[in-house]
Scaffold this motif. Structure first.
Motif, mmCIF file in Angstrom:
data_model
loop_
_atom_site.group_PDB
_atom_site.id
_atom_site.type_symbol
_atom_site.label_atom_id
_atom_site.label_comp_id
_atom_site.label_asym_id
_atom_site.label_seq_id
_atom_site.Cartn_x
_atom_site.Cartn_y
_atom_site.Cartn_z
ATOM 1 N N GLY A 145 -26.282 26.477 1.798
ATOM 2 C CA GLY A 145 -27.161 25.780 2.753
ATOM 3 C C GLY A 145 -26.744 24.333 2.910
ATOM 4 N N ASN A 146 -26.467 23.674 1.754
ATOM 5 C CA ASN A 146 -26.033 22.280 1.799
ATOM 6 C C ASN A 146 -24.713 22.137 2.542
ATOM 7 N N ALA A 147 -23.779 23.108 2.284
ATOM 8 C CA ALA A 147 -22.481 23.056 2.957
ATOM 9 C C ALA A 147 -22.672 23.223 4.466
ATOM 10 N N GLN A 156 -36.070 17.395 6.608
ATOM 11 C CA GLN A 156 -34.832 18.187 6.524
ATOM 12 C C GLN A 156 -34.595 18.708 5.101
ATOM 13 N N GLY A 157 -34.897 17.879 4.149
ATOM 14 C CA GLY A 157 -34.640 18.313 2.761
ATOM 15 C C GLY A 157 -35.670 17.735 1.814
ATOM 16 N N LEU A 158 -35.887 18.516 0.741
ATOM 17 C CA LEU A 158 -36.852 18.059 -0.269
ATOM 18 C C LEU A 158 -36.144 17.325 -1.424
ATOM 19 N N GLY A 159 -34.846 17.494 -1.533
ATOM 20 C CA GLY A 159 -34.121 16.893 -2.667
ATOM 21 C C GLY A 159 -34.330 17.669 -3.961
ATOM 22 N N LEU A 160 -34.749 18.934 -3.804
ATOM 23 C CA LEU A 160 -34.977 19.738 -5.016
ATOM 24 C C LEU A 160 -33.880 20.784 -5.235
ATOM 25 N N GLY A 161 -33.107 21.088 -4.180
ATOM 26 C CA GLY A 161 -32.131 22.196 -4.248
ATOM 27 C C GLY A 161 -31.149 22.063 -5.409
ATOM 28 N N LEU A 162 -30.453 20.953 -5.472
ATOM 29 C CA LEU A 162 -29.424 20.799 -6.524
ATOM 30 C C LEU A 162 -30.050 20.625 -7.907
ATOM 31 N N ALA A 163 -31.235 19.933 -7.929
ATOM 32 C CA ALA A 163 -31.920 19.760 -9.221
ATOM 33 C C ALA A 163 -32.288 21.121 -9.785
ATOM 34 N N PHE A 170 -35.841 15.497 -6.103
ATOM 35 C CA PHE A 170 -36.334 14.781 -4.908
ATOM 36 C C PHE A 170 -35.369 13.740 -4.393
ATOM 37 N N PHE A 171 -34.111 13.818 -4.857
ATOM 38 C CA PHE A 171 -33.135 12.914 -4.250
ATOM 39 C C PHE A 171 -32.502 13.637 -3.068
ATOM 40 N N THR A 172 -32.613 12.995 -1.915
ATOM 41 C CA THR A 172 -32.021 13.583 -0.709
ATOM 42 C C THR A 172 -31.537 12.484 0.222
ATOM 43 N N THR A 173 -30.498 12.796 0.945
ATOM 44 C CA THR A 173 -30.047 11.844 1.961
ATOM 45 C C THR A 173 -30.434 12.343 3.353
ATOM 46 N N LYS A 174 -31.117 13.470 3.285
ATOM 47 C CA LYS A 174 -31.464 14.069 4.582
ATOM 48 C C LYS A 174 -32.723 13.435 5.126
ATOM 49 N N GLU A 175 -32.871 13.589 6.377
ATOM 50 C CA GLU A 175 -34.040 12.978 7.005
ATOM 51 C C GLU A 175 -35.292 13.679 6.537
ATOM 52 N N ASP A 233 -25.354 22.406 6.093
ATOM 53 C CA ASP A 233 -25.944 21.156 6.590
ATOM 54 C C ASP A 233 -24.869 20.106 6.787
ATOM 55 N N ALA A 234 -23.935 20.019 5.803
ATOM 56 C CA ALA A 234 -22.924 18.963 5.863
ATOM 57 C C ALA A 234 -21.930 19.189 6.987
ATOM 58 N N THR A 235 -21.721 20.471 7.352
ATOM 59 C CA THR A 235 -20.690 20.760 8.370
ATOM 60 C C THR A 235 -21.302 21.112 9.721
ATOM 61 N N SER A 262 -16.723 24.784 -1.379
ATOM 62 C CA SER A 262 -16.279 23.530 -0.760
ATOM 63 C C SER A 262 -16.415 23.633 0.759
ATOM 64 N N ASP A 263 -16.487 22.475 1.359
ATOM 65 C CA ASP A 263 -16.633 22.470 2.837
ATOM 66 C C ASP A 263 -15.768 21.371 3.413
ATOM 67 N N ASN A 264 -15.685 21.322 4.741
ATOM 68 C CA ASN A 264 -14.903 20.268 5.384
ATOM 69 C C ASN A 264 -15.809 19.180 5.942
HETATM 70 P P1 ADP Z 1 -31.720 18.487 0.119
HETATM 71 O O1 ADP Z 1 -30.742 19.463 0.562
HETATM 72 O O2 ADP Z 1 -33.110 18.884 0.286
HETATM 73 O O3 ADP Z 1 -31.443 17.088 0.486
HETATM 74 P P2 ADP Z 1 -30.381 18.887 -2.288
HETATM 75 O O4 ADP Z 1 -30.818 18.639 -3.682
HETATM 76 O O5 ADP Z 1 -29.954 20.238 -2.006
HETATM 77 O O6 ADP Z 1 -31.621 18.464 -1.435
HETATM 78 O O7 ADP Z 1 -29.280 17.903 -1.863
HETATM 79 C C1 ADP Z 1 -29.358 16.582 -2.264
HETATM 80 C C2 ADP Z 1 -28.438 15.769 -1.472
HETATM 81 O O8 ADP Z 1 -27.101 16.079 -1.792
HETATM 82 C C3 ADP Z 1 -28.417 15.995 -0.074
HETATM 83 O O9 ADP Z 1 -29.457 15.242 0.549
HETATM 84 C C4 ADP Z 1 -27.063 15.520 0.366
HETATM 85 O O10 ADP Z 1 -27.069 14.133 0.544
HETATM 86 C C5 ADP Z 1 -26.241 15.827 -0.737
HETATM 87 N N1 ADP Z 1 -25.462 17.017 -0.505
HETATM 88 C C6 ADP Z 1 -25.680 18.261 -0.960
HETATM 89 N N2 ADP Z 1 -24.710 19.111 -0.570
HETATM 90 C C7 ADP Z 1 -23.830 18.384 0.137
HETATM 91 C C8 ADP Z 1 -22.619 18.690 0.830
HETATM 92 N N3 ADP Z 1 -22.103 19.939 0.879
HETATM 93 N N4 ADP Z 1 -21.997 17.705 1.502
HETATM 94 C C9 ADP Z 1 -22.491 16.421 1.479
HETATM 95 N N5 ADP Z 1 -23.620 16.069 0.810
HETATM 96 C C10 ADP Z 1 -24.288 17.037 0.175
#
Ligand code: ADP
Length: 666
Positions: free
Chosen positions: A556-558, A612-619, A604-609, A560-562, A586-588
């Motif tokens: 999902g993150n990949a 768009q994201g809760l910042g919980l996925g990777l945690a 809860f760390f996210t760079t998304k608007e 979003d990034a691409t 990996s993504d481009n």
């Molecule tokens: P969310 O997706 O809700 O923001 P995540 O914990 O999944 O929460 O992601 C945290 C942050 O990691 C994202 O906001 C993004 O900035 C960064 N991130 C995750 N995956 C990627 C990726 N494939 N490319 C660039 N940044 C990423």
């Protein structure tokens, strides 16, 4: 480089300075000199010891020999005196016998008128007298020199008729003197001592009366040591050593030899000189002589006594060899004692040196021990000090840690509150939109139902269901984040999990280049993975739903990034090792900014608007990976884009194949 001093001694710092200044040659010379001095000293000691041994042995030998000779001389003197007086008294006992004979009328008658009757009477008388006096033969000779009567008149060896004109004892008696003579009998051939007296009738010499004595008894006298009697010419006529008899102890002059021959003193016996050489003359008429030829001829202590009348000499020969042997023995004992003493002294000296060395070593050891104790005490003090310091530091650190923990707890509390705020805002935002949509849809549905538009109402209801499902997902995610871990021993076939994820994200993956490969780490072979194949051997230690959740997050993150890229590209590589399985996603996309990277796995760390994201996925994904005994790491790929590696433990699977089909390349 400084020259190294060859002196092996410990030196004070001042000495060392001197040694450093001195030339190394000087030091070697010193060493040589001391070595030479040492060797010389030892040689001198050795020489002195040997000289001492020689002197001690020489003195001992000389003293022992001298004392032995003195002893021998005293004994010999006693013996020679005793034997001389015995011989003398024997001779004296018979001295008067011829005189008595000469005075007897029977004897005078037989000489003056040698009728058979007179002669017979004389024979009987002489025989009787001879027997009683224990003489050898007694006989009388008229002036014509032919014996007329004798004590041995009966026997075949009778002297009667024998001529004695040549005998000195006859000549001496005829001259009016006493004749004394030792010689070998002309008739009997037996040696004897002759004593003669002139026989007078009316003052006129008419004949000679003779007594012959056998002195052979003398040879048995104390025969333990040689004993000889020499006549006035030095001829040995009595000897306890038969071989020496009729030898002379000094050379005979020609006339003397002639007169002996004329007198038939020793019959036809050749008179040879005895091979005697005088080695030393001692006091008391004693000499050390060697009898016999050669160096090893026996040596004797010769003690001599003159008899007076007759002019004979009695000589005792005491062997010197026992004295030599005793002196040698004493010398050996002295040498042995000397060597023992020297060895004892040497041993004592060595022992003293050893004791001194031991004392010195002990002193050194004690010193070293004291030094060690001092150092140990110093070190212990240092250690105690360091320990105290350490304890202080530990106490300080513990306090600091407690403070830190308190601060951390406070921070967690604060961040929890902040997270709660964020979460609340997120949840509110996430839920508000579907809630508003729900409200709209439900209002619309009611209107549509009132209108009887069943089909549209159903569509709305489906949309409502979809919205509630989305809301349920949001709350589910929260539940997962705070919820308890599922059992760790669960197993997930990874190709199936991947297939499910791809199916779930099918819509979003449209138009995206997805590249799924399988890399066998052992062989390095890389193949495209066909998701239709089950690959039952690829099983990870993880709950399958949670694995899918992690993969959905990463994909999902990949996505979003691409999202804005043309074309978007995602690569999924499964690396298979013996013990682990890794998903490299990996993504481009733009990759992860440097300031973002350290905070990526914070809840809860996210760079998304917002929304768009809760910042919980990777945690959540990271905590799932940890729960499963694996890990999740992120970095930027070298050729751009983000790269996530999820590593899980590989589960052993019992398949129909005995070996891993992947690793064997099947
Ligand atoms: P969310 O997706 O809700 O923001 P995540 O914990 O999944 O929460 O992601 C945290 C942050 O990691 C994202 O906001 C993004 O900035 C960064 N991130 C995750 N995956 C990627 C990726 N494939 N490319 C660039 N940044 C990423």
């Amino acid at each position: 480089m400084k020259p190294v001093s060859a002196r092996p001694t410990l030196t004070s710092s001042a000495d060392e300075a001197d040694a450093d200044d001195a030339s190394p040659y000087a030091t070697i010379n010193d060493l040589h000199r001391s070595d030479i001095a040492n060797v010389t000293r030892r040689l001198l000691i050795l020489f002195a010891l040997v000289a001492g041994l020689v002197v001690a042995c020489g003195l001992t030998y000389s003293l022992a020999w001298q004392s032995g000779i003195d002893h021998l001389r005293r004994n010999a003197a006693v013996r020679v005196d005793r034997t001389t007086s015995a011989l003398k008294s024997t001779l004296e006992r018979y001295e008067s016998l011829p005189y008595l004979l000469a005075e007897h009328p029977i004897v005078q008658d037989a000489l003056v008128d040698p009728t058979p009757a007179n002669v017979q009477r004389a024979n009987l008388y002489l025989d009787d007298l001879n027997r009683h006096a224990r003489a050898t033969v007694t006989y009388i000779i008229p002036l014509d020199g032919f014996c007329v009567a004798a004590s041995n008149w009966r026997g075949p060896g009778s002297f009667i008729g024998a001529g004695y004109l040549f005998r000195p004892y006859f000549v001496d008696a005829v001259k009016g003197g006493v004749g004394r003579f030792f010689g070998i009998g002309t008739i009997s051939q037996a040696p004897g001592y002759y004593i003669s007296q002139p026989v007078r009738r009316e003052g006129k010499i008419v004949g000679v009366a003779v007594v012959k004595l056998d002195l052979e008894w003398f040879q048995g006298v104390d025969a333990s040591e040689p004993l000889v009697v020499t006549d006035d010419h030095g001829v040995i006529f009595l000897s306890s050593v038969p071989a020496w008899k009729y030898h002379t102890i000094r050379p005979l002059s020609g006339p003397v030899a002639d007169s002996i021959y004329q007198a038939r003193q020793y019959a036809q016996q050749p008179i040879a000189p005895l091979p005697v050489s005088i080695e030393r003359t001692l006091e008391g008429n004693a000499q050390i002589v060697r009898i016999g030829g050669g160096r090893y001829a026996p040596r004797y202590l010769a003690s001599r006594r003159g008899m007076g009348e007759p002019d004979w000499h009695l000589i005792t020969m005491s062997p010197v060899d026992p004295v030599d042997a005793d002196a040698r023995k004493a010398t050996i004992v002295t040498a042995f004692g000397y060597v023992s003493l020297v060895l004892l002294a040497f041993y004592w000296r060595m022992r003293r040196a050893r004791v001194r060395e031991v004392m010195r070593s002990r002193a050194l050891l004690q010193k070293a021990y004291a030094e060690l104790n001092r150092r140990v005490a110093e070190r212990t003090a240092d250690l105690s000090q360091a320990n105290e310091q350490l304890q202080k530091e530990v106490a300080e650190r513990t306090r600091a840690e407690q403070e830190l923990r308190a601060a951390h707890d406070e921070l967690i509390q604060a961040s929890k509150l902040a997270a709660l705020g964020q979460m609340a805002a997120g949840i509110t935002h996430e839920l508000n939109q579907p809630l508003a949509a729900l409200r709209g849809f439900s209002d619309n549905t009611r209107v549509l139902l009132e209108r009887g538009d069943q089909a549209s109402a159903r569509e709305n209801l489906e949309a409502i269901a979809a919205l509630t499902e989305r809301m349920g997902k949001i709350t589910n995610q929260l539940k997962l984040f705070v919820g308890r871990a599922r059992p760790r021993n669960a197993r997930a076939p990874i190709v199936r999990a991947l297939r499910n994820v791809v199916a779930l994200l099918q819509k979003r993956l449209q138009g995206v280049e997805v590249d799924i490969t399988l890399l066998v780490a052992d062989s390095g072979t890389r193949t495209l993975l066909n998701l239709a194949d089950d690959h039952p051997e690829l099983v990870a230690h993880c709950d399958d739903l949670r694995l899918e959740q992690v993969l959905i997050n990463l994909l999902g993150n990949a996505l979003d990034a691409t999202a804005d890229l043309h074309p978007p590209r995602i690569s999924i590589e499964i690396e298979v090792a013996d013990a682990n399985l890794s998903f490299v996603v990996s993504d481009n996309g733009p990759g992860i900014a440097d300031d973002v990277l350290p905070r990526l796995f914070e809840p809860f760390f996210t760079t998304k608007e917002m929304g768009q994201g809760l910042g919980l996925g990777l945690a959540i994904s990271s905590s799932i990976a940890r729960d499963c005994g694996g890990s999740l790491v992120a970095r930027n790929a070298p050729d751009g884009g983000a790269l996530f590696v999820l590593t899980l433990r590989r589960a052993r699977v019992q398949t129909s194949h005995t070996t891993d089909p992947l690793t064997t390349g099947s």
